[in-house]
Scaffold this motif. Structure first.
Motif, PDB file in Angstrom:
ATOM      1  N   SER A  10       0.850  -1.190   0.000  1.00 32.54           N
ATOM      2  CA  SER A  10       0.000   0.000   0.000  1.00 32.54           C
ATOM      3  C   SER A  10       0.888   1.243   0.000  1.00 32.54           C
ATOM      4  O   SER A  10       1.820   1.350   0.793  1.00 32.54           O
ATOM      5  CB  SER A  10      -0.901   0.005   1.236  1.00 32.54           C
ATOM      6  OG  SER A  10      -1.728  -1.140   1.261  1.00 32.54           O
ATOM      7  N   GLY A  11       0.583   2.165  -0.911  1.00 34.84           N
ATOM      8  CA  GLY A  11       1.382   3.375  -1.017  1.00 34.84           C
ATOM      9  C   GLY A  11       2.528   3.276  -2.000  1.00 34.84           C
ATOM     10  O   GLY A  11       3.266   4.243  -2.200  1.00 34.84           O
ATOM     11  N   ALA A  61      -3.186  -6.723  -0.110  1.00 25.49           N
ATOM     12  CA  ALA A  61      -3.386  -7.179   1.271  1.00 25.49           C
ATOM     13  C   ALA A  61      -4.801  -6.966   1.781  1.00 25.49           C
ATOM     14  O   ALA A  61      -5.113  -7.371   2.902  1.00 25.49           O
ATOM     15  CB  ALA A  61      -2.390  -6.479   2.196  1.00 25.49           C
ATOM     16  N   ARG A  62      -5.655  -6.318   0.979  1.00 25.01           N
ATOM     17  CA  ARG A  62      -7.048  -6.200   1.393  1.00 25.01           C
ATOM     18  C   ARG A  62      -7.754  -7.548   1.291  1.00 25.01           C
ATOM     19  O   ARG A  62      -8.838  -7.739   1.837  1.00 25.01           O
ATOM     20  CB  ARG A  62      -7.761  -5.148   0.542  1.00 25.01           C
ATOM     21  CG  ARG A  62      -7.345  -3.724   0.876  1.00 25.01           C
ATOM     22  CD  ARG A  62      -7.910  -2.724  -0.098  1.00 25.01           C
ATOM     23  NE  ARG A  62      -7.272  -2.803  -1.406  1.00 25.01           N
ATOM     24  CZ  ARG A  62      -7.566  -2.026  -2.445  1.00 25.01           C
ATOM     25  NH1 ARG A  62      -8.517  -1.111  -2.313  1.00 25.01           N
ATOM     26  NH2 ARG A  62      -6.930  -2.157  -3.593  1.00 25.01           N
ATOM     27  N   ASN A  63      -7.130  -8.507   0.567  1.00 28.68           N
ATOM     28  CA  ASN A  63      -7.608  -9.882   0.598  1.00 28.68           C
ATOM     29  C   ASN A  63      -7.382 -10.458   1.995  1.00 28.68           C
ATOM     30  O   ASN A  63      -6.463 -10.058   2.710  1.00 28.68           O
ATOM     31  CB  ASN A  63      -6.832 -10.732  -0.411  1.00 28.68           C
ATOM     32  CG  ASN A  63      -7.447 -10.705  -1.795  1.00 28.68           C
ATOM     33  OD1 ASN A  63      -8.256 -11.544  -2.138  1.00 28.68           O
ATOM     34  ND2 ASN A  63      -7.050  -9.702  -2.582  1.00 28.68           N
ATOM     35  N   HIS A 108      -3.753   3.192   6.288  1.00 26.80           N
ATOM     36  CA  HIS A 108      -3.236   1.926   5.768  1.00 26.80           C
ATOM     37  C   HIS A 108      -4.278   0.836   6.037  1.00 26.80           C
ATOM     38  O   HIS A 108      -4.879   0.801   7.120  1.00 26.80           O
ATOM     39  CB  HIS A 108      -1.910   1.587   6.446  1.00 26.80           C
ATOM     40  CG  HIS A 108      -1.176   0.440   5.823  1.00 26.80           C
ATOM     41  ND1 HIS A 108      -1.547  -0.874   6.006  1.00 26.80           N
ATOM     42  CD2 HIS A 108      -0.088   0.422   5.008  1.00 26.80           C
ATOM     43  CE1 HIS A 108      -0.715  -1.657   5.341  1.00 26.80           C
ATOM     44  NE2 HIS A 108       0.186  -0.896   4.730  1.00 26.80           N
ATOM     45  N   PRO A 109      -4.518  -0.062   5.071  1.00 30.57           N
ATOM     46  CA  PRO A 109      -5.589  -1.065   5.260  1.00 30.57           C
ATOM     47  C   PRO A 109      -5.364  -2.017   6.425  1.00 30.57           C
ATOM     48  O   PRO A 109      -6.328  -2.646   6.880  1.00 30.57           O
ATOM     49  CB  PRO A 109      -5.597  -1.827   3.924  1.00 30.57           C
ATOM     50  CG  PRO A 109      -4.283  -1.547   3.294  1.00 30.57           C
ATOM     51  CD  PRO A 109      -3.910  -0.166   3.740  1.00 30.57           C
ATOM     52  N   LEU A 110      -4.131  -2.117   6.926  1.00 29.11           N
ATOM     53  CA  LEU A 110      -3.868  -3.070   8.002  1.00 29.11           C
ATOM     54  C   LEU A 110      -3.625  -2.405   9.353  1.00 29.11           C
ATOM     55  O   LEU A 110      -3.325  -3.089  10.329  1.00 29.11           O
ATOM     56  CB  LEU A 110      -2.651  -3.943   7.652  1.00 29.11           C
ATOM     57  CG  LEU A 110      -2.796  -4.820   6.411  1.00 29.11           C
ATOM     58  CD1 LEU A 110      -1.552  -5.684   6.214  1.00 29.11           C
ATOM     59  CD2 LEU A 110      -4.041  -5.702   6.491  1.00 29.11           C
ATOM     60  N   THR A 111      -3.753  -1.076   9.417  1.00 29.65           N
ATOM     61  CA  THR A 111      -3.591  -0.418  10.716  1.00 29.65           C
ATOM     62  C   THR A 111      -4.793  -0.702  11.610  1.00 29.65           C
ATOM     63  O   THR A 111      -5.921  -0.839  11.141  1.00 29.65           O
ATOM     64  CB  THR A 111      -3.419   1.106  10.556  1.00 29.65           C
ATOM     65  OG1 THR A 111      -4.497   1.623   9.768  1.00 29.65           O
ATOM     66  CG2 THR A 111      -2.093   1.440   9.913  1.00 29.65           C
ATOM     67  N   SER A 112      -4.529  -0.791  12.903  1.00 28.40           N
ATOM     68  CA  SER A 112      -5.590  -1.027  13.890  1.00 28.40           C
ATOM     69  C   SER A 112      -5.060  -0.593  15.249  1.00 28.40           C
ATOM     70  O   SER A 112      -3.936  -0.092  15.370  1.00 28.40           O
ATOM     71  CB  SER A 112      -5.973  -2.521  13.918  1.00 28.40           C
ATOM     72  OG  SER A 112      -4.879  -3.288  14.400  1.00 28.40           O
ATOM     73  N   GLU A 122       5.136  -3.651   7.747  1.00 26.91           N
ATOM     74  CA  GLU A 122       5.922  -4.887   7.800  1.00 26.91           C
ATOM     75  C   GLU A 122       5.019  -6.116   7.743  1.00 26.91           C
ATOM     76  O   GLU A 122       5.376  -7.133   7.136  1.00 26.91           O
ATOM     77  CB  GLU A 122       6.778  -4.914   9.073  1.00 26.91           C
ATOM     78  CG  GLU A 122       7.813  -3.799   9.131  1.00 26.91           C
ATOM     79  CD  GLU A 122       8.639  -3.725   7.851  1.00 26.91           C
ATOM     80  OE1 GLU A 122       9.093  -4.780   7.360  1.00 26.91           O
ATOM     81  OE2 GLU A 122       8.825  -2.606   7.331  1.00 26.91           O
ATOM     82  N   LEU A 123       3.849  -6.029   8.370  1.00 25.46           N
ATOM     83  CA  LEU A 123       2.891  -7.136   8.300  1.00 25.46           C
ATOM     84  C   LEU A 123       2.439  -7.358   6.861  1.00 25.46           C
ATOM     85  O   LEU A 123       2.314  -8.501   6.396  1.00 25.46           O
ATOM     86  CB  LEU A 123       1.689  -6.838   9.202  1.00 25.46           C
ATOM     87  CG  LEU A 123       0.546  -7.859   9.166  1.00 25.46           C
ATOM     88  CD1 LEU A 123       1.023  -9.240   9.597  1.00 25.46           C
ATOM     89  CD2 LEU A 123      -0.614  -7.386  10.049  1.00 25.46           C
ATOM     90  N   GLU A 124       2.216  -6.262   6.143  1.00 28.21           N
ATOM     91  CA  GLU A 124       1.799  -6.369   4.748  1.00 28.21           C
ATOM     92  C   GLU A 124       2.883  -7.033   3.901  1.00 28.21           C
ATOM     93  O   GLU A 124       2.576  -7.836   3.011  1.00 28.21           O
ATOM     94  CB  GLU A 124       1.465  -4.988   4.198  1.00 28.21           C
ATOM     95  CG  GLU A 124       0.867  -5.013   2.803  1.00 28.21           C
ATOM     96  CD  GLU A 124       0.481  -3.627   2.316  1.00 28.21           C
ATOM     97  OE1 GLU A 124      -0.542  -3.506   1.638  1.00 28.21           O
ATOM     98  OE2 GLU A 124       1.221  -2.659   2.624  1.00 28.21           O
ATOM     99  N   ARG A 125       4.140  -6.714   4.155  1.00 27.21           N
ATOM    100  CA  ARG A 125       5.231  -7.373   3.427  1.00 27.21           C
ATOM    101  C   ARG A 125       5.159  -8.890   3.600  1.00 27.21           C
ATOM    102  O   ARG A 125       5.345  -9.650   2.650  1.00 27.21           O
ATOM    103  CB  ARG A 125       6.590  -6.870   3.925  1.00 27.21           C
ATOM    104  CG  ARG A 125       6.946  -5.455   3.543  1.00 27.21           C
ATOM    105  CD  ARG A 125       8.390  -5.143   3.918  1.00 27.21           C
ATOM    106  NE  ARG A 125       8.647  -3.722   3.893  1.00 27.21           N
ATOM    107  CZ  ARG A 125       8.961  -3.048   2.795  1.00 27.21           C
ATOM    108  NH1 ARG A 125       9.064  -3.693   1.640  1.00 27.21           N
ATOM    109  NH2 ARG A 125       9.192  -1.744   2.851  1.00 27.21           N
TER     110      ARG A 125
END
Length: 285
Positions: A10-11, A61-63, A108-112, A122-125
């Motif tokens: 992302s980005g 990573a949105r999957n 970011h789609p994976l931020t929480s 790093e999780l997205e990688r």
């Protein structure tokens, strides 16, 4: 059927890449769930009238994690349908992605609550490793602006459509970081540096005075010959394995003199070859 799968961090520029392919006549879908890939192939690619000749889909990573784990079997399915499938993966260094999200204020789609931005990157990688490891073309956008990315996507897709190997010569400066998407990297820092000649410091490897200075040095001439002979010997081997893209990065300290000179010299050497030739000087002011 020609299918390009566009993926990446992302980005890193996935949307720009998809928009560019759409401008080139590709039927594009962003963020297709992996579990729907077979339905897309059957209905949009095979069952459409008239049939589509080229399409591009975004998978990122949105999957869900379980869906991304099925990606290898997805490629096998494409092969079973006789689809020519290539994977374009875009990435960038973490500090650049952090800066881009900070400037755009996008989420970011994976931020929480449990994953701040740096951890999400790093999780997205990790999540996208099954895709990245199978990429046919990797583009590092750390030092690439929007216009340069559009041109890279256009040129390298067009080259593949013409059944030519894309030979990409890139100069860079080590002080600004190594490119992450190079197949071969050659280091010129062992050669005399024109930077230490006051009359040449403000010039570049494209200027006649710098070219003349470097061409007088035996080690520079020998380095050029060694790299050229290496590529002339091994490029046909890559091409025989149906390799479509080859990136050769040439680095010196600042990316202004020696690397620029050698890239220009190699481009001239390979200008008459049957390759789609691309040249970029990443750090040239």
């Amino acid at each position: 059927m020609n299918l390009v799968i566009v993926s990446g961090l992302s980005g890193s520029g996935k949307s720009i890449a998809l928009e560019t392919l759409e401008d080139c006549g590709y039927y594009c879908i962003d963020n297709l769930p992996v579990v729907l890939f077979e339905s897309f192939v059957r209905r949009a690619l095979i069952g459409s009238h008239p049939p589509l000749h080229k399409a591009a889909i975004g998978i990122d990573a949105r999957n869900q994690t379980a869906s991304l784990a099925q990606f290898p079997s997805t490629l096998e399915l494409a092969d079973q349908f006789g689809i020519e499938c290539r994977i374009l993966f875009l990435q960038a260094e973490s500090h650049t992605l952090l800066k881009r999200f900070s400037e755009t204020r996008r989420k970011h789609p994976l931020t929480s609550a449990n994953h701040p931005l740096s951890e999400a990157i790093e999780l997205e990688r990790q999540l996208l490793e099954p895709v990245a490891s199978r990429a046919h073309l990797l583009i590092d956008t750390t030092y690439t602006n929007v216009h340069q990315l559009r041109e890279l996507v256009r040129q390298r897709v067009v080259a593949q459509r013409e059944n030519l190997m894309s030979l990409y010569f890139l100069s860079f400066g080590y002080k600004n970081g190594m490119p992450l998407d190079a197949d071969f990297v050659f280091d010129l820092r062992c050669l005399p540096n024109p930077h230490w000649e006051p009359a040449l410091r403000a010039k570049t490897g494209k200027d006649a005075e710098v070219v003349e200075f470097l061409e007088r040095i035996d080690d520079v001439r020998q380095y050029l010959e060694d790299v050229a002979h290496f590529l002339e010997r091994w490029i046909p081997r890559f091409k025989a394995e149906n390799r479509s893209y080859l990136t050769v990065a040439i680095g010196c300290t600042g990316g202004q003199h020696r690397s620029v000179y050698l890239v220009e010299a190699l481009a001239a050497r390979f200008a008459s070859s049957d390759h789609h030739l691309l040249v970029r000087h990443r750090d040239l002011r």
